[in-house]
Scaffold this motif. Structure first.
Motif, mmCIF file in Angstrom:
data_model
loop_
_atom_site.group_PDB
_atom_site.id
_atom_site.type_symbol
_atom_site.label_atom_id
_atom_site.label_comp_id
_atom_site.label_asym_id
_atom_site.label_seq_id
_atom_site.Cartn_x
_atom_site.Cartn_y
_atom_site.Cartn_z
ATOM 1 N N LEU A 162 0.890 -1.163 0.000
ATOM 2 C CA LEU A 162 0.000 0.000 0.000
ATOM 3 C C LEU A 162 0.924 1.208 0.000
ATOM 4 C CD1 LEU A 162 -2.702 1.514 0.368
ATOM 5 C CD2 LEU A 162 -2.578 1.017 2.798
ATOM 6 N N GLY A 163 0.978 1.915 -1.129
ATOM 7 C CA GLY A 163 1.935 3.010 -1.275
ATOM 8 C C GLY A 163 1.219 4.346 -1.381
ATOM 9 N N ILE A 164 1.663 5.310 -0.561
ATOM 10 C CA ILE A 164 1.039 6.638 -0.565
ATOM 11 C C ILE A 164 1.901 7.595 -1.387
ATOM 12 C CG2 ILE A 164 0.298 8.567 0.906
ATOM 13 C CD1 ILE A 164 0.089 6.349 3.154
ATOM 14 N N LEU A 165 1.294 8.179 -2.428
ATOM 15 C CA LEU A 165 2.024 9.112 -3.283
ATOM 16 C C LEU A 165 1.952 10.510 -2.668
ATOM 17 C CD1 LEU A 165 0.515 7.987 -6.732
ATOM 18 C CD2 LEU A 165 2.523 7.072 -5.542
ATOM 19 N N PRO A 166 3.053 11.262 -2.717
ATOM 20 C CA PRO A 166 3.044 12.617 -2.132
ATOM 21 C C PRO A 166 2.201 13.567 -2.976
ATOM 22 C CG PRO A 166 5.103 12.226 -3.299
ATOM 23 C CD PRO A 166 4.344 10.937 -3.352
ATOM 24 N N SER A 167 1.735 14.658 -2.363
ATOM 25 C CA SER A 167 1.001 15.629 -3.181
ATOM 26 C C SER A 167 2.018 16.489 -3.931
ATOM 27 C CB SER A 167 0.049 16.462 -2.330
ATOM 28 O OG SER A 167 0.775 17.291 -1.501
ATOM 29 N N ALA A 168 1.575 17.050 -5.065
ATOM 30 C CA ALA A 168 2.497 17.792 -5.937
ATOM 31 C C ALA A 168 3.165 18.945 -5.192
ATOM 32 C CB ALA A 168 1.739 18.304 -7.154
ATOM 33 N N ASP A 169 2.431 19.576 -4.242
ATOM 34 C CA ASP A 169 3.019 20.738 -3.577
ATOM 35 C C ASP A 169 4.058 20.377 -2.507
ATOM 36 O OD1 ASP A 169 1.404 19.878 -1.576
ATOM 37 O OD2 ASP A 169 0.062 21.616 -1.571
ATOM 38 N N GLU A 170 4.324 19.093 -2.310
ATOM 39 C CA GLU A 170 5.445 18.720 -1.423
ATOM 40 C C GLU A 170 6.791 18.945 -2.118
ATOM 41 O OE1 GLU A 170 5.305 15.057 1.001
ATOM 42 O OE2 GLU A 170 3.256 14.891 0.281
ATOM 43 N N GLY A 171 6.734 19.164 -3.437
ATOM 44 C CA GLY A 171 7.954 19.539 -4.139
ATOM 45 C C GLY A 171 8.660 18.403 -4.847
ATOM 46 N N GLY A 172 9.738 18.801 -5.551
ATOM 47 C CA GLY A 172 10.453 17.891 -6.428
ATOM 48 C C GLY A 172 11.120 16.728 -5.717
ATOM 49 N N ARG A 173 11.715 16.987 -4.554
ATOM 50 C CA ARG A 173 12.423 15.916 -3.845
ATOM 51 C C ARG A 173 11.462 14.769 -3.502
ATOM 52 N NH1 ARG A 173 17.119 13.413 -3.094
ATOM 53 N NH2 ARG A 173 18.239 15.393 -2.954
ATOM 54 N N ALA A 174 10.265 15.113 -2.978
ATOM 55 C CA ALA A 174 9.283 14.069 -2.615
ATOM 56 C C ALA A 174 8.835 13.305 -3.862
ATOM 57 C CB ALA A 174 8.084 14.702 -1.905
ATOM 58 N N ALA A 175 8.624 14.033 -4.967
ATOM 59 C CA ALA A 175 8.208 13.375 -6.218
ATOM 60 C C ALA A 175 9.315 12.443 -6.715
ATOM 61 C CB ALA A 175 7.879 14.427 -7.278
ATOM 62 N N PHE A 176 10.548 12.916 -6.630
ATOM 63 C CA PHE A 176 11.712 12.127 -7.076
ATOM 64 C C PHE A 176 11.808 10.826 -6.256
ATOM 65 C CE2 PHE A 176 16.541 11.746 -6.907
ATOM 66 C CZ PHE A 176 16.655 11.209 -8.174
ATOM 67 N N ASN A 177 11.689 10.961 -4.932
ATOM 68 C CA ASN A 177 11.736 9.761 -4.061
ATOM 69 C C ASN A 177 10.604 8.796 -4.419
ATOM 70 O OD1 ASN A 177 13.788 11.060 -2.720
ATOM 71 N ND2 ASN A 177 12.583 11.578 -0.899
ATOM 72 N N ALA A 178 9.404 9.361 -4.573
ATOM 73 C CA ALA A 178 8.224 8.512 -4.781
ATOM 74 C C ALA A 178 8.277 7.793 -6.133
ATOM 75 C CB ALA A 178 6.952 9.350 -4.681
ATOM 76 N N ALA A 179 8.700 8.512 -7.172
ATOM 77 C CA ALA A 179 8.728 7.900 -8.503
ATOM 78 C C ALA A 179 9.724 6.737 -8.530
ATOM 79 C CB ALA A 179 9.089 8.947 -9.549
ATOM 80 N N ARG A 180 10.862 6.918 -7.839
ATOM 81 C CA ARG A 180 11.856 5.831 -7.808
ATOM 82 C C ARG A 180 11.340 4.657 -6.983
ATOM 83 N NH1 ARG A 180 17.130 7.637 -5.425
ATOM 84 N NH2 ARG A 180 17.946 5.754 -6.387
ATOM 85 N N SER A 181 10.743 4.979 -5.827
ATOM 86 C CA SER A 181 10.248 3.918 -4.945
ATOM 87 C C SER A 181 9.106 3.138 -5.602
ATOM 88 C CB SER A 181 9.772 4.526 -3.623
ATOM 89 O OG SER A 181 9.267 3.536 -2.778
ATOM 90 N N LEU A 182 8.274 3.872 -6.352
ATOM 91 C CA LEU A 182 7.124 3.232 -7.005
ATOM 92 C C LEU A 182 7.585 2.070 -7.902
ATOM 93 C CD1 LEU A 182 3.955 3.694 -7.485
ATOM 94 C CD2 LEU A 182 4.679 4.666 -9.651
ATOM 95 N N THR A 183 8.675 2.281 -8.617
ATOM 96 C CA THR A 183 9.178 1.221 -9.498
ATOM 97 C C THR A 183 9.616 0.008 -8.677
ATOM 98 O OG1 THR A 183 10.037 2.972 -10.912
ATOM 99 C CG2 THR A 183 10.814 0.751 -11.371
ATOM 100 N N SER A 184 10.450 0.234 -7.661
ATOM 101 C CA SER A 184 10.960 -0.931 -6.920
ATOM 102 C C SER A 184 9.869 -1.576 -6.055
ATOM 103 C CB SER A 184 12.182 -0.579 -6.078
ATOM 104 O OG SER A 184 12.092 0.712 -5.591
ATOM 105 N N PHE A 185 8.956 -0.759 -5.513
ATOM 106 C CA PHE A 185 7.894 -1.312 -4.654
ATOM 107 C C PHE A 185 6.938 -2.162 -5.507
ATOM 108 C CE2 PHE A 185 5.026 0.138 -0.829
ATOM 109 C CZ PHE A 185 5.234 -1.091 -0.224
ATOM 110 N N THR A 186 6.630 -1.689 -6.709
ATOM 111 C CA THR A 186 5.730 -2.463 -7.584
ATOM 112 C C THR A 186 6.394 -3.785 -7.976
ATOM 113 O OG1 THR A 186 4.920 -0.379 -8.470
ATOM 114 C CG2 THR A 186 4.278 -2.331 -9.668
ATOM 115 N N GLU A 187 7.699 -3.716 -8.268
ATOM 116 C CA GLU A 187 8.389 -4.952 -8.655
ATOM 117 C C GLU A 187 8.495 -5.937 -7.498
ATOM 118 O OE1 GLU A 187 12.016 -3.553 -10.407
ATOM 119 O OE2 GLU A 187 11.003 -3.067 -12.298
#
Ligand code: GDP
Length: 394
Positions: free
Chosen positions: A136-161
């Motif tokens: 169960l993965g929680i995606l950050p909101s856009a206004d948390e900024g680039g760093r949170a989006a960067f972390n989440a996008a990378r984690s999404l790939t490995s967590f899904t796999e």
């Protein structure tokens, strides 16, 4: 289903706490084991429902962490999850493995501990146990900024796999103006718990009444076995206590075999309407529903409110909407419940704009982070030396 649930990081722990609270409030017993793992001692101390012995502090010997968190760095989160895996596995020895259908690993993906650590622990569980591991993965909101989006996008790939299925919840979609951050999280965590528990409690073996069309945990497992990312739809309506009593009485007289009276027509429409309302309302992560590979409808509430005809119609409607024949539907009888609830799992959705947007934001952030790192040293030098280079350092 019966599950062992593991919360990783701050959001992971808080959401697991809410999952346990909602289970307790609604008289269910699907969570057979709950664990919270974090690198920040203070966050573990705030939990109310996860037993104290099942709160594990990792990364204590790591100079970067020392009990105070992973500093929103998923590399640190992944490192300490790997290094302290024995401690986590020791805690997992308490899982009544014969009694569970699978594991659920929960984390917020925009930070460090959960973002980096959850995929690592999911992989460890996958290697060690035969039972499926869901996320169960929680995606950050856009206004948390680039760093949170960067972390989440990378984690999404490995967590899904690393998981059989990653159920996503998008903070951006559920953000409400006027909420303080904490108030907002309190509210969204309740929304998450309501959806996840209603869906996954179906088919739990807790001695509750079995109905004619009861959902089996193997149905839920089959729907989740697609791989990829999933979203949950939800709607509920209050059950008037008078109608509940009346229907309960009728059901008792007719042994539950009452067919198309006016009441039955009402119930058919109500169930069908609730399923349509759920699927057309806000999903945990917005997705184009006709991109789902499989779906599952769970109707939960007092059995006197159930309608086999309504369930059948709703299933046929969803088959048309999702353009798939892989739609399962069943109910989860909850005698005494004051609401009739519908949860719909849309499994392996492949058109999710919000994830595309998150990835775009992450790619921009990556080049900004790189640029800043490249120019940072020159800028510091510029600042601490005089322009003409006349001053010598001491
Ligand atoms: P970690 O402890 O390093 O894993 O980081 P956190 O869990 O504190 O934060 C990671 C992300 O989770 C943040 O970027 C937020 O998007 C989200 N988040 C943090 N707390 C909550 C919460 O209570 N509820 C929800 N829905 N999201 C949260």
């Amino acid at each position: 289903m019966n599950l062992a649930v593991i919360g990783f990081g701050n959001a992971g722990g808080k959401v697991v706490d809410k999952l346990l609270a909602f289970e307790e409030d609604t008289g269910r017993s699907l969570w057979r084991f709950a664990l919270a793992v974090n690198s920040a001692e203070i966050d573990l101390a705030k939990l109310d429902h996860v037993p104290r012995d099942n709160r594990i502090l990792i990364g204590q010997t790591d100079q970067r962490v020392k009990g105070r968190g992973a500093g929103a760095d998923p590399e640190v989160g992944a490192d300490i999850a790997r290094r302290d895996h024995q401690e986590i596995e020791r805690a997992m020895d308490g899982v009544p493995i014969h009694d569970i259908d699978g594991f659920l690993v929960v984390a917020g993906l925009g930070g460090g501990t959960g973002s980096g650590g959850a995929p690592v622990i999911a992989e460890t569980l996958h290697d060690r146990y035969a039972e499926p591991v869901y996320g169960l993965g929680i995606l950050p909101s856009a206004d948390e900024g680039g760093r949170a989006a960067f972390n989440a996008a990378r984690s999404l790939t490995s967590f899904t796999e690393a998981t059989e299925n990653l159920i996503c919840f998008d903070n951006d979609t559920w953000r409400q103006h006027g909420d303080s951050v904490e108030m907002g999280y309190e509210r969204t965590n309740e929304e998450i718990a309501r959806r996840v528990v209603t869906l996954l409690a179906a088919g739990e073996l807790d001695g509750s009444q079995i109905s004619e069309a009861a959902m089996d945990s193997s149905d839920v497992k089959r729907t989740l076995a697609t791989g990829g990312v999933s979203s949950i739809a939800f709607a509920s309506s209050e059950v008037e206590s008078r109608t509940r009593e009346q229907r309960g009485l009728i059901n008792r007289f007719t042994n539950g075999h009452e067919e198309s009276g006016p009441d039955e027509n009402d119930l058919t429409m109500k169930i069908h309407g609730l399923v349509r309302k759920a699927v057309t309302s806000r999903l945990t992560v917005p997705a184009e529903i006709d991109s789902a590979e499989r779906s599952l409808i769970v109707v939960s509430g007092p059995p006197s409110e159930f309608s086999q005809k309504g369930l059948r119609r709703a299933r046929e409607w969803l088959e048309r909407e999702t353009d798939s024949v892989e739609v399962l539907a069943g109910d989860d009888p909850r005698e005494g419940a004051d609401r009739l609830s519908v949860a719909v799992l849309l499994s392996n959705v492949t058109r999710v704009d919000r994830i595309d947007a998150l990835q775009d934001q992450a790619v921009d952030a990556k080049s900004n982070i790189q640029q800043q790192a490249d120019t940072r040293e020159d800028e510091i030098n510029d600042l601490i030396t005089d322009d003409a280079g006349e001053l010598d350092p001491i």
